[in-house]
Structure formats: structure tokens, C-alpha cells
Design a protein around this motif. Structure first.
Motif, short mmCIF file in Angstrom:
data_model
loop_
_atom_site.label_atom_id
_atom_site.label_comp_id
_atom_site.label_asym_id
_atom_site.label_seq_id
_atom_site.Cartn_x
_atom_site.Cartn_y
_atom_site.Cartn_z
N SER A 129 25.04 76.73 7.42
CA SER A 129 24.20 77.48 8.35
C SER A 129 24.78 78.85 8.74
O SER A 129 24.04 79.73 9.20
N LYS A 130 26.09 79.02 8.59
CA LYS A 130 26.72 80.29 8.96
C LYS A 130 26.92 81.23 7.76
O LYS A 130 27.57 82.28 7.89
N ASN A 131 26.35 80.88 6.63
CA ASN A 131 26.48 81.72 5.43
C ASN A 131 25.53 82.94 5.57
O ASN A 131 24.34 82.85 5.26
N GLN A 132 26.09 84.04 6.05
CA GLN A 132 25.27 85.22 6.35
C GLN A 132 24.76 85.92 5.08
O GLN A 132 23.70 86.56 5.11
N ALA A 133 25.50 85.80 3.99
CA ALA A 133 25.02 86.38 2.73
C ALA A 133 23.75 85.68 2.28
O ALA A 133 22.77 86.32 1.87
N ALA A 134 23.75 84.34 2.37
CA ALA A 134 22.57 83.58 1.98
C ALA A 134 21.40 83.90 2.91
O ALA A 134 20.25 84.04 2.46
N ARG A 135 21.68 84.05 4.22
CA ARG A 135 20.61 84.38 5.17
C ARG A 135 20.05 85.77 4.90
O ARG A 135 18.83 85.99 4.95
N PHE A 136 20.93 86.70 4.59
CA PHE A 136 20.50 88.07 4.30
C PHE A 136 19.58 88.11 3.09
O PHE A 136 18.49 88.71 3.13
N TYR A 137 19.98 87.47 2.02
CA TYR A 137 19.17 87.50 0.79
C TYR A 137 17.94 86.60 0.88
O TYR A 137 16.95 86.84 0.18
N LEU A 138 17.99 85.60 1.75
CA LEU A 138 16.78 84.82 2.00
C LEU A 138 15.74 85.72 2.64
O LEU A 138 14.57 85.73 2.22
N ASN A 146 6.19 89.04 -0.12
CA ASN A 146 5.07 89.34 0.79
C ASN A 146 4.99 88.40 1.99
O ASN A 146 3.91 88.13 2.51
N LYS A 147 6.14 87.95 2.43
CA LYS A 147 6.22 87.14 3.66
C LYS A 147 6.98 87.97 4.70
O LYS A 147 8.06 87.60 5.15
N SER A 148 6.38 89.11 5.04
CA SER A 148 7.06 90.10 5.88
C SER A 148 7.47 89.56 7.24
O SER A 148 8.61 89.75 7.68
N LYS A 149 6.56 88.89 7.93
CA LYS A 149 6.86 88.41 9.28
C LYS A 149 8.00 87.39 9.26
O LYS A 149 8.89 87.42 10.12
N THR A 150 7.97 86.48 8.29
CA THR A 150 9.04 85.49 8.16
C THR A 150 10.35 86.17 7.80
O THR A 150 11.42 85.83 8.35
N GLY A 151 10.28 87.14 6.89
CA GLY A 151 11.48 87.88 6.49
C GLY A 151 12.10 88.63 7.65
O GLY A 151 13.34 88.69 7.77
N ILE A 152 11.26 89.21 8.51
CA ILE A 152 11.77 89.94 9.68
C ILE A 152 12.56 89.00 10.59
O ILE A 152 13.66 89.31 11.04
N VAL A 153 11.99 87.83 10.86
CA VAL A 153 12.66 86.85 11.73
C VAL A 153 14.00 86.43 11.12
O VAL A 153 15.02 86.35 11.82
N THR A 154 14.00 86.17 9.83
CA THR A 154 15.24 85.75 9.15
C THR A 154 16.31 86.83 9.23
O THR A 154 17.46 86.56 9.57
N LEU A 155 15.94 88.06 8.93
CA LEU A 155 16.90 89.16 8.92
C LEU A 155 17.40 89.50 10.32
O LEU A 155 18.55 89.95 10.48
N GLN A 156 16.58 89.28 11.34
CA GLN A 156 17.02 89.53 12.71
C GLN A 156 18.13 88.56 13.14
O GLN A 156 18.87 88.84 14.08
N LEU A 172 12.18 98.82 8.41
CA LEU A 172 11.24 99.25 7.38
C LEU A 172 10.06 98.28 7.26
O LEU A 172 8.92 98.71 7.05
N ALA A 173 10.34 96.99 7.39
CA ALA A 173 9.26 96.00 7.33
C ALA A 173 8.32 96.18 8.51
O ALA A 173 7.09 96.08 8.38
N GLN A 174 8.87 96.46 9.69
CA GLN A 174 8.04 96.71 10.87
C GLN A 174 7.20 97.97 10.69
O GLN A 174 6.03 98.02 11.10
N LEU A 175 7.79 98.98 10.09
CA LEU A 175 7.07 100.22 9.83
C LEU A 175 5.91 99.98 8.87
O LEU A 175 4.81 100.51 9.05
N GLN A 176 6.15 99.19 7.85
CA GLN A 176 5.10 98.87 6.88
C GLN A 176 3.95 98.14 7.54
O GLN A 176 2.78 98.28 7.14
N LEU A 177 4.25 97.37 8.59
CA LEU A 177 3.22 96.65 9.34
C LEU A 177 2.62 97.51 10.46
O LEU A 177 1.83 97.01 11.26
#
Length: 219
Positions: A129-138, A146-156, A172-177
């Protein structure tokens, strides 16, 4: 002889009157020609002035249209997004003989098989759960799938060394939205944290454009 003188005087008087009439006619004709010439000069000057006004108006219109075109293609959300977006590169693979679970997941990412990459990164996080590289690339894979909202939550939720880049992609994802306020807030977080100068500079530049007065002319 007197009669002859009288006749001569009468004829001379008639001649003088005729000459006077001719002179008056010539003077009237001259005045009329002068009036016509003045009128033609006035009309010509008016036409010239009107043509110059039309030319000036055309130039002004072209300048306004050109300015609006430039503003639209420089300050619109879509243009700003296109100018700044680039998919995150591979910071993981080392091409070694042994392939870790993270490198296997990255292979899906590099091949643009994002659904498979999402599954692989989620599997890693289920046990690490603490693997930040995996979280970043997820988060990156979710954005690219094209799962922008989910991607935003994950990256935050990304922490550590990956956080500045993660927040940059959130912005950038927020700007696109078209979530401009959220974008500016995220960029401000990058600037205030001052963790990575590369992304601090990018955030400052993009934030300045988003807050530019020229944005008022974007349609």
C-alpha cells in the motif's frame, strides 16, 4: 450727317450692350464651371476620406480578429492543456535480467495497454500500500484510460518523491475538465511546497497564464 451720327451712336450703343451681355454670359459660365469644379473636388475628397476610413476600419477589424485568434489559441483551457501535457515517462525499468512485479506492470504501461496496467498496479498496491511508484503509475494509467476523475483522486494520494509530478498531472487533468479554480489551487500547492524546481517553474508559468487578463477574451 447728323442723322448718320445718330445712327452710328445708336449702333454703337447696341454693340456695347451686346458686348456687355456676352461678357456677363462668359462670367456666369466661368462662375458655373468654378462651382462645378469645387463640387467635384469636394466629392473626390469625401470619397478619398471615406476610402481611408474603410481601410482603417478593415485594419482595425483584422487586428481585433487576429488578437482574439491569438488569445483563443494561447490562453484557452484546451490550448494550455495541449501545450503542457506529456505522458509521464518510465522511471522504473532498468532492462535488467530479473523483472519485478512493478517492471512487469510498467511493460503494460509502456505498451499503452492501460486496462492491463491498471490491474497490475492495483495488484501491487493490494500488498504494498505504500508503494508510491505503483500509485503514481496507476494514476497515470487511469488518466490515459479516460478515467480522469479516478486518476485525479489516485494521484492526489501520492506522497514522497513522486508527489510534485503527480500534482502537476492532477492540475492538467483538472484543466482538461475545465475546473479552473481547482487547477489554480493545485498549481499553488506545487509552488508552495517548493519540492521540485522543475515542476515549480512549470506551475508558475501555467498559473500566470490562467490568471492573465487576456483570459477574459477567451470564448
Amino acid at each position: 450727317l447728323k442723322a448718320t451720327d445718330s445712327d452710328f451712336q445708336t449702333e454703337f450703343a447696341v454693340f456695347e450692350k451686346a458686348q456687355m451681355i456676352l461678357e456677363l454670359d462668359a462670367l456666369r459660365e466661368l462662375k458655373e464651371n468654378a462651382r462645378k469644379l469645387d463640387k467635384e473636388v469636394y466629392i473626390a475628397s469625401k470619397k478619398t476620406s471615406y476610402n481611408w476610413m474603410k481601410l482603417a476600419a478593415s485594419i482595425l477589424l483584422l487586428a481585433v480578429v487576429g488578437s482574439l485568434f491569438y488569445t483563443q489559441n494561447t490562453y484557452s483551457n484546451e490550448s494550455l492543456y495541449q501545450d503542457n501535457y506529456a505522458a509521464a515517462g518510465d522511471h522504473i525499468s532498468d532492462l535488467g535480467s530479473g523483472k519485478t512485479a512493478l517492471e512487469s506492470a510498467m511493460q503494460f504501461y509502456n505498451l499503452k495497454k492501460y486496462p492491463e496496467a491498471i490491474g497490475a498496479f492495483e495488484e501491487i498496491l493490494s500488498t504494498e500500500s505504500k508503494n508510491q511508484a505503483a500509485r503514481f503509475y496507476l494514476g497515470q494509467s487511469q488518466l490515459l484510460d479516460n478515467k480522469s476523475k479516478t486518476g485525479i483522486v489516485t494521484l492526489q494520494q501520492v506522497t514522497g518523491d513522486y508527489r510534485p509530478e503527480a500534482l502537476w498531472h492532477v492540475a492538467l487533468a483538472q484543466l482538461q475538465l475545465d475546473k479552473e479554480k481547482a487547477t489554480i489551487a493545485t498549481l499553488s500547492s506545487i509552488i508552495e511546497s517548493n519540492e521540485d524546481q522543475t515542476f515549480v517553474k512549470k506551475a508558475k508559468k501555467l498559473k500566470a497564464k490562467l490568471e492573465s487578463p487576456l483570459r477574459k477574451f477567451v470564448f
